[in-house]
Design a protein around this motif. Structure first.
Motif, PDB file in Angstrom:
ATOM      1  N   LEU A 139     -10.782   4.759 -15.679  1.00  0.00           N
ATOM      2  CA  LEU A 139     -11.290   5.972 -16.318  1.00  0.00           C
ATOM      3  C   LEU A 139     -10.753   7.229 -15.636  1.00  0.00           C
ATOM      4  CD1 LEU A 139     -14.986   4.899 -16.972  1.00  0.00           C
ATOM      5  CD2 LEU A 139     -13.130   5.074 -18.634  1.00  0.00           C
ATOM      6  N   ALA A 140     -10.718   7.224 -14.306  1.00  0.00           N
ATOM      7  CA  ALA A 140     -10.187   8.386 -13.588  1.00  0.00           C
ATOM      8  C   ALA A 140      -8.696   8.549 -13.843  1.00  0.00           C
ATOM      9  CB  ALA A 140     -10.447   8.242 -12.094  1.00  0.00           C
ATOM     10  N   ALA A 141      -7.956   7.445 -13.874  1.00  0.00           N
ATOM     11  CA  ALA A 141      -6.516   7.520 -14.127  1.00  0.00           C
ATOM     12  C   ALA A 141      -6.243   8.035 -15.533  1.00  0.00           C
ATOM     13  CB  ALA A 141      -5.887   6.147 -13.940  1.00  0.00           C
ATOM     14  N   TYR A 142      -7.020   7.605 -16.507  1.00  0.00           N
ATOM     15  CA  TYR A 142      -6.821   8.075 -17.872  1.00  0.00           C
ATOM     16  C   TYR A 142      -7.096   9.573 -17.961  1.00  0.00           C
ATOM     17  CZ  TYR A 142      -7.129   8.527 -22.904  1.00  0.00           C
ATOM     18  OH  TYR A 142      -6.925   8.921 -24.195  1.00  0.00           O
ATOM     19  N   LEU A 153      -5.719  14.469 -19.680  1.00  0.00           N
ATOM     20  CA  LEU A 153      -6.432  15.727 -19.841  1.00  0.00           C
ATOM     21  C   LEU A 153      -5.849  16.816 -18.947  1.00  0.00           C
ATOM     22  CD1 LEU A 153     -10.073  14.353 -19.891  1.00  0.00           C
ATOM     23  CD2 LEU A 153      -8.638  14.922 -21.838  1.00  0.00           C
ATOM     24  N   PRO A 154      -5.886  18.058 -19.401  1.00  0.00           N
ATOM     25  CA  PRO A 154      -5.414  19.160 -18.552  1.00  0.00           C
ATOM     26  C   PRO A 154      -6.489  19.534 -17.518  1.00  0.00           C
ATOM     27  CG  PRO A 154      -6.082  19.999 -20.678  1.00  0.00           C
ATOM     28  CD  PRO A 154      -6.220  18.505 -20.747  1.00  0.00           C
ATOM     29  N   VAL A 155      -6.414  18.943 -16.347  1.00  0.00           N
ATOM     30  CA  VAL A 155      -7.401  19.168 -15.297  1.00  0.00           C
ATOM     31  C   VAL A 155      -6.827  20.158 -14.289  1.00  0.00           C
ATOM     32  CG1 VAL A 155      -8.723  18.045 -13.464  1.00  0.00           C
ATOM     33  CG2 VAL A 155      -8.274  16.824 -15.586  1.00  0.00           C
ATOM     34  N   PRO A 156      -7.556  21.229 -13.969  1.00  0.00           N
ATOM     35  CA  PRO A 156      -7.054  22.141 -12.943  1.00  0.00           C
ATOM     36  C   PRO A 156      -7.083  21.462 -11.573  1.00  0.00           C
ATOM     37  CG  PRO A 156      -9.188  22.883 -13.781  1.00  0.00           C
ATOM     38  CD  PRO A 156      -8.782  21.709 -14.584  1.00  0.00           C
ATOM     39  N   ILE A 162      -6.159  16.510  -6.676  1.00  0.00           N
ATOM     40  CA  ILE A 162      -7.113  15.420  -6.913  1.00  0.00           C
ATOM     41  C   ILE A 162      -6.415  14.074  -6.802  1.00  0.00           C
ATOM     42  CG2 ILE A 162      -8.605  14.353  -8.644  1.00  0.00           C
ATOM     43  CD1 ILE A 162      -9.217  17.188  -9.656  1.00  0.00           C
ATOM     44  N   LEU A 163      -5.217  13.969  -7.360  1.00  0.00           N
ATOM     45  CA  LEU A 163      -4.463  12.719  -7.298  1.00  0.00           C
ATOM     46  C   LEU A 163      -4.129  12.352  -5.856  1.00  0.00           C
ATOM     47  CD1 LEU A 163      -3.108  10.469  -8.900  1.00  0.00           C
ATOM     48  CD2 LEU A 163      -1.063  11.876  -8.994  1.00  0.00           C
ATOM     49  N   VAL A 164      -3.653  13.325  -5.091  1.00  0.00           N
ATOM     50  CA  VAL A 164      -3.334  13.056  -3.683  1.00  0.00           C
ATOM     51  C   VAL A 164      -4.591  12.673  -2.913  1.00  0.00           C
ATOM     52  CG1 VAL A 164      -2.531  14.150  -1.553  1.00  0.00           C
ATOM     53  CG2 VAL A 164      -1.257  14.470  -3.665  1.00  0.00           C
ATOM     54  N   ALA A 165      -5.707  13.341  -3.172  1.00  0.00           N
ATOM     55  CA  ALA A 165      -6.963  13.019  -2.492  1.00  0.00           C
ATOM     56  C   ALA A 165      -7.425  11.603  -2.831  1.00  0.00           C
ATOM     57  CB  ALA A 165      -8.034  14.038  -2.861  1.00  0.00           C
ATOM     58  N   LEU A 166      -7.294  11.206  -4.093  1.00  0.00           N
ATOM     59  CA  LEU A 166      -7.677   9.843  -4.487  1.00  0.00           C
ATOM     60  C   LEU A 166      -6.804   8.793  -3.819  1.00  0.00           C
ATOM     61  CD1 LEU A 166      -8.456  10.252  -8.294  1.00  0.00           C
ATOM     62  CD2 LEU A 166     -10.050   9.655  -6.471  1.00  0.00           C
ATOM     63  N   VAL A 167      -5.497   9.046  -3.766  1.00  0.00           N
ATOM     64  CA  VAL A 167      -4.597   8.086  -3.132  1.00  0.00           C
ATOM     65  C   VAL A 167      -4.919   7.968  -1.641  1.00  0.00           C
ATOM     66  CG1 VAL A 167      -2.195   7.655  -2.517  1.00  0.00           C
ATOM     67  CG2 VAL A 167      -2.778   8.312  -4.844  1.00  0.00           C
ATOM     68  N   TRP A 168      -5.163   9.102  -0.978  1.00  0.00           N
ATOM     69  CA  TRP A 168      -5.522   9.053   0.437  1.00  0.00           C
ATOM     70  C   TRP A 168      -6.849   8.324   0.642  1.00  0.00           C
ATOM     71  CZ3 TRP A 168      -3.139   9.641   4.877  1.00  0.00           C
ATOM     72  CH2 TRP A 168      -1.938  10.323   4.894  1.00  0.00           C
ATOM     73  N   ALA A 169      -7.809   8.548  -0.237  1.00  0.00           N
ATOM     74  CA  ALA A 169      -9.108   7.882  -0.113  1.00  0.00           C
ATOM     75  C   ALA A 169      -8.978   6.372  -0.297  1.00  0.00           C
ATOM     76  CB  ALA A 169     -10.092   8.454  -1.124  1.00  0.00           C
ATOM     77  N   MET A 170      -8.097   5.951  -1.200  1.00  0.00           N
ATOM     78  CA  MET A 170      -7.907   4.512  -1.400  1.00  0.00           C
ATOM     79  C   MET A 170      -7.084   3.890  -0.285  1.00  0.00           C
ATOM     80  SD  MET A 170      -7.551   4.018  -5.520  1.00  0.00           S
ATOM     81  CE  MET A 170      -5.946   4.711  -5.602  1.00  0.00           C
ATOM     82  N   ALA A 171      -6.300   4.692   0.433  1.00  0.00           N
ATOM     83  CA  ALA A 171      -5.459   4.152   1.508  1.00  0.00           C
ATOM     84  C   ALA A 171      -6.280   3.836   2.754  1.00  0.00           C
ATOM     85  CB  ALA A 171      -4.351   5.147   1.847  1.00  0.00           C
ATOM     86  N   ILE A 172      -7.435   4.489   2.924  1.00  0.00           N
ATOM     87  CA  ILE A 172      -8.276   4.244   4.103  1.00  0.00           C
ATOM     88  C   ILE A 172      -9.274   3.146   3.757  1.00  0.00           C
ATOM     89  CG2 ILE A 172      -9.968   5.267   5.658  1.00  0.00           C
ATOM     90  CD1 ILE A 172      -8.618   7.973   5.077  1.00  0.00           C
TER      91      ILE A 172
END
Length: 136
Positions: A92-95, A100-103, A108-118
């Protein structure tokens, strides 16, 4: 060309040695489970002298004191539920991020990737001590 092959062989040998070093405690644990109680305490060899299944028989026989099958079932339920929830929320987050045009989409994408890496286990000790100090 010959030095490349020698280097690759050398790297494979080093990788095998490192893998053996990391797998040695696991192998020791598995082989010790096939030893008798007296031999497991006194023996210093990796392989058991007499192979026995009494430890596993005792483990599955005493279901009143150690309900192993219930523990395995609980682990399976928690693991499957956590995996399904993580996949659904990630999809759902990836879609939303893709369509969608998200500011601040890149942040947000970099933060999610970093959060999943830890790994989550890294946060257990700090959270434990944080809540221990709050609770007294």
């Amino acid at each position: 060309m010959r030095t490349k092959n020698v280097n690759k062989i050398f790297l494979v040998i080093i990788a095998c040695i490192v893998a053996y070093i990391f797998l040695l405690p696991l192998m020791f644990m598995i082989f010790t489970s096939f030893k008798g109680i007296a031999e497991s305490v006194t023996s210093t060899t990796l392989l058991p002298k007499t192979w026995t299944m009494e430890n596993y028989q005792e483990l599955f026989r005493n279901t009143a004191t150690s309900p192993v099958m219930r523990w395995l079932g609980n682990t399976a339920v928690v693991t499957c539920a956590g995996t399904v929830l993580r996949i659904v929320t990630s999809v759902l987050a990836a879609y939303a991020l893709a369509r969608l045009p998200v500011p601040g989409k890149k942040f947000i994408l970099v933060a999610l990737v970093w959060a999943m890496a830890i790994p989550e286990i890294v946060t257990f000790f700090p959270l434990f001590y944080m809540f221990k100090q709050i609770g007294g």
